[in-house]
Design a protein around this motif. Structure first.
Motif, PDB file in Angstrom:
ATOM      1  N   UNK A   1       0.856  -1.172  -0.027  1.00  0.00           N
ATOM      2  CA  UNK A   1      -0.082   0.039   0.079  1.00  0.00           C
ATOM      3  C   UNK A   1       1.042   1.419  -0.111  1.00  0.00           C
ATOM      4  N   UNK A   2       1.929   1.189   0.596  1.00  0.00           N
ATOM      5  CA  UNK A   2       3.039   2.286   0.588  1.00  0.00           C
ATOM      6  C   UNK A   2       3.986   2.215  -0.498  1.00  0.00           C
ATOM      7  N   UNK A   3       3.901   1.339  -1.501  1.00  0.00           N
ATOM      8  CA  UNK A   3       4.856   1.266  -2.523  1.00  0.00           C
ATOM      9  C   UNK A   3       5.912   0.479  -1.953  1.00  0.00           C
ATOM     10  N   UNK A   4       6.853   0.342  -2.942  1.00  0.00           N
ATOM     11  CA  UNK A   4       7.826  -0.776  -2.822  1.00  0.00           C
ATOM     12  C   UNK A   4       8.771  -0.069  -1.776  1.00  0.00           C
TER      13      UNK A   4
ATOM     14  N   UNK B   1       9.543  11.412   3.127  1.00  0.00           N
ATOM     15  CA  UNK B   1      10.499  10.170   3.030  1.00  0.00           C
ATOM     16  C   UNK B   1      10.003   8.922   3.647  1.00  0.00           C
ATOM     17  N   UNK B   2       8.789   8.809   4.186  1.00  0.00           N
ATOM     18  CA  UNK B   2       8.084   7.600   4.401  1.00  0.00           C
ATOM     19  C   UNK B   2       7.630   6.743   3.598  1.00  0.00           C
ATOM     20  N   UNK B   3       7.260   7.275   2.165  1.00  0.00           N
ATOM     21  CA  UNK B   3       6.673   6.692   1.094  1.00  0.00           C
ATOM     22  C   UNK B   3       7.537   6.623  -0.159  1.00  0.00           C
ATOM     23  N   UNK B   4       7.018   5.575  -1.011  1.00  0.00           N
ATOM     24  CA  UNK B   4       7.669   5.612  -2.234  1.00  0.00           C
ATOM     25  C   UNK B   4       7.396   6.784  -3.106  1.00  0.00           C
ATOM     26  N   UNK B   5       8.163   7.097  -4.115  1.00  0.00           N
ATOM     27  CA  UNK B   5       7.897   8.069  -4.976  1.00  0.00           C
ATOM     28  C   UNK B   5       6.704   8.038  -5.906  1.00  0.00           C
ATOM     29  N   UNK B   6       5.985   6.641  -5.962  1.00  0.00           N
ATOM     30  CA  UNK B   6       4.676   6.803  -6.743  1.00  0.00           C
ATOM     31  C   UNK B   6       3.457   7.703  -6.207  1.00  0.00           C
TER      32      UNK B   6
ATOM     33  N   UNK C   1      -1.584  14.168   0.665  1.00  0.00           N
ATOM     34  CA  UNK C   1      -2.301  13.767   1.908  1.00  0.00           C
ATOM     35  C   UNK C   1      -3.323  12.863   1.729  1.00  0.00           C
ATOM     36  N   UNK C   2      -4.376  13.179   0.736  1.00  0.00           N
ATOM     37  CA  UNK C   2      -5.480  12.426   0.526  1.00  0.00           C
ATOM     38  C   UNK C   2      -5.321  11.094   0.037  1.00  0.00           C
ATOM     39  N   UNK C   3      -4.145  10.864  -1.220  1.00  0.00           N
ATOM     40  CA  UNK C   3      -3.422   9.640  -1.510  1.00  0.00           C
ATOM     41  C   UNK C   3      -2.965   8.888  -0.485  1.00  0.00           C
ATOM     42  N   UNK C   4      -2.185   9.638   0.416  1.00  0.00           N
ATOM     43  CA  UNK C   4      -1.261   8.765   1.372  1.00  0.00           C
ATOM     44  C   UNK C   4      -2.330   8.193   2.079  1.00  0.00           C
ATOM     45  N   UNK C   5      -3.098   9.046   2.805  1.00  0.00           N
ATOM     46  CA  UNK C   5      -4.225   8.463   3.908  1.00  0.00           C
ATOM     47  C   UNK C   5      -5.080   7.493   3.293  1.00  0.00           C
TER      48      UNK C   5
ATOM     49  N   UNK D   1      -3.191   4.502   3.551  1.00  0.00           N
ATOM     50  CA  UNK D   1      -3.066   4.181   4.717  1.00  0.00           C
ATOM     51  C   UNK D   1      -4.129   3.336   5.499  1.00  0.00           C
ATOM     52  N   UNK D   2      -5.488   4.016   5.230  1.00  0.00           N
ATOM     53  CA  UNK D   2      -6.602   3.244   5.849  1.00  0.00           C
ATOM     54  C   UNK D   2      -7.082   2.079   5.008  1.00  0.00           C
ATOM     55  N   UNK D   3      -6.835   1.956   3.794  1.00  0.00           N
ATOM     56  CA  UNK D   3      -7.130   0.825   3.094  1.00  0.00           C
ATOM     57  C   UNK D   3      -6.147  -0.424   3.577  1.00  0.00           C
ATOM     58  N   UNK D   4      -4.793   0.088   3.794  1.00  0.00           N
ATOM     59  CA  UNK D   4      -3.760  -1.061   3.991  1.00  0.00           C
ATOM     60  C   UNK D   4      -4.094  -1.441   5.620  1.00  0.00           C
TER      61      UNK D   4
END
Length: 328
Positions: A48-51, A86-91, A101-105, A108-111
């Motif tokens: 969910x957070x990328x590679x 720095x916590x997530x993949x560049x995707x 923030x919308x995409x990341x959260x 997060x919730x789905x994962x």
């Protein structure tokens, strides 16, 4: 005569069926396995957070999803008009902080929901090397920021084992039915040369072995690295960069994975599903021909039977593709 050394695989007692929820985290090797599981209609969540490559970044990601700790603006940075963390993949890179923030959260919730309900968690470590930001935090991705912002260090076996022991206990508090499979990616990290790659992989192998020893009823190890190094053992099984496994090698490892972790009934159903998926991808030269119409009718009848016997399967995409090529 025996001309190859076949790697023996041990798995946890209960094998996987289509009714199980699967969660995959880690290096790009996990992406290959995840795509195959998704194409075969398994209930699977992949990265969910990328590679992610190192054990610590994977651990932090899993813990964050489990806790549901939302990403905040203070964690982001902007570089040349692009927002990142720095916590997530560049995707996840976005042109606005709000979009990021919308995409990341959402991820997060789905994962987190998938992780709390998963039956099997697969974790693939790629390298024992980590990058630490000047603020002391371990980063998942440097995003091509100045090297002066980071220091590089190799994790110890003890650090990985202790941090993952704590993580596993936390996971089992939320999801006691969760079984865990650790793997070490067969992809070679050549930045530090042959010796550096082997040292890094050795750390990961020793850590995985100790975790399996500590939790033999809940944690297993799948030897993807050993299959590549000792069973295939030939450069013809590498891609052109001589570092990544070739498609043929990935297919072989997938086959060993399938026969070890799936029930016989599941393997038989996988074969049926694969035929349907391939039929949905078929593009006929003459859609109006009688042979093709027979092919469509037969395939649709098979889909109807499979969906009736296995209501959890969804062939909407394949049915739509077949009907588009039908004159009925």
């Amino acid at each position: 005569m025996q001309f190859r050394t076949e790697v023996k695989i041990t798995s946890l007692g209960r094998k996987i069926s289509y009714r199980d929820s699967l969660f995959l985290m880690g290096s790009c090797f996990v992406e290959n396995i995840g795509r195959r599981l998704e194409s075969l209609k398994f209930n699977v969540q992949t990265n969910p957070f990328g590679v992610l490559f190192n054990p610590e970044s994977i651990r932090l990601a899993l813990l964050r999803m489990l806790e549901g700790r939302a990403f905040e603006l203070s964690e982001l940075f902007e570089s040349e008009g692009v927002w990142n963390t720095f916590s997530l993949h560049s995707e996840f890179a976005s042109l606005s902080s709000g979009e990021f923030l919308k995409r990341a959260n959402d991820a997060l919730h789905e994962g987190g929901a998938s992780l709390r309900s998963a039956h099997r968690l697969f974790v693939t470590w790629g390298t024992a090397w980590i990058y630490r930001h000047v603020d002391g935090s371990v980063v998942a991705n440097c995003h091509k920021q100045p090297a002066s912002l980071f220091t590089r260090e190799r994790m110890s076996v003890e650090a990985i084992v202790e941090s993952y022991s704590s993580l596993f206990q936390r996971l089992w508090e939320e999801n006691e039915a969760l079984d865990i499979v650790l793997t070490v990616s067969p992809i070679r990290h050549w930045k530090d040369g042959a010796n550096g790659n082997q040292l890094s992989k050795s750390v990961l192998l020793l850590a995985a072995d100790e975790l399996v020893r500590r939790y033999p009823d809940k944690v297993a190890y799948f030897p993807s690295y050993e299959i590549m190094m000792d069973d295939l053992r030939d450069y013809r099984f590498y891609a052109s960069d001589m570092l990544h496994p070739s498609e043929q090698a990935v297919q072989y490892i997938w086959e060993r994975f399938s026969e070890s972790y799936f029930t016989e009934d599941t393997q038989a159903l996988m074969a049926d599903v694969e035929r349907i998926v391939q039929a949905g991808c078929h593009r006929p030269f003459n859609p109006d021909s009688v042979p093709h119409q027979r092919f469509v009718a037969k395939t649709m009848a098979t889909i109807e039977l499979l969906e009736k016997e296995h209501p959890f399967l969804d062939f909407y995409t394949e049915k739509r593709a077949l009907m588009q090529n039908s004159t009925d």
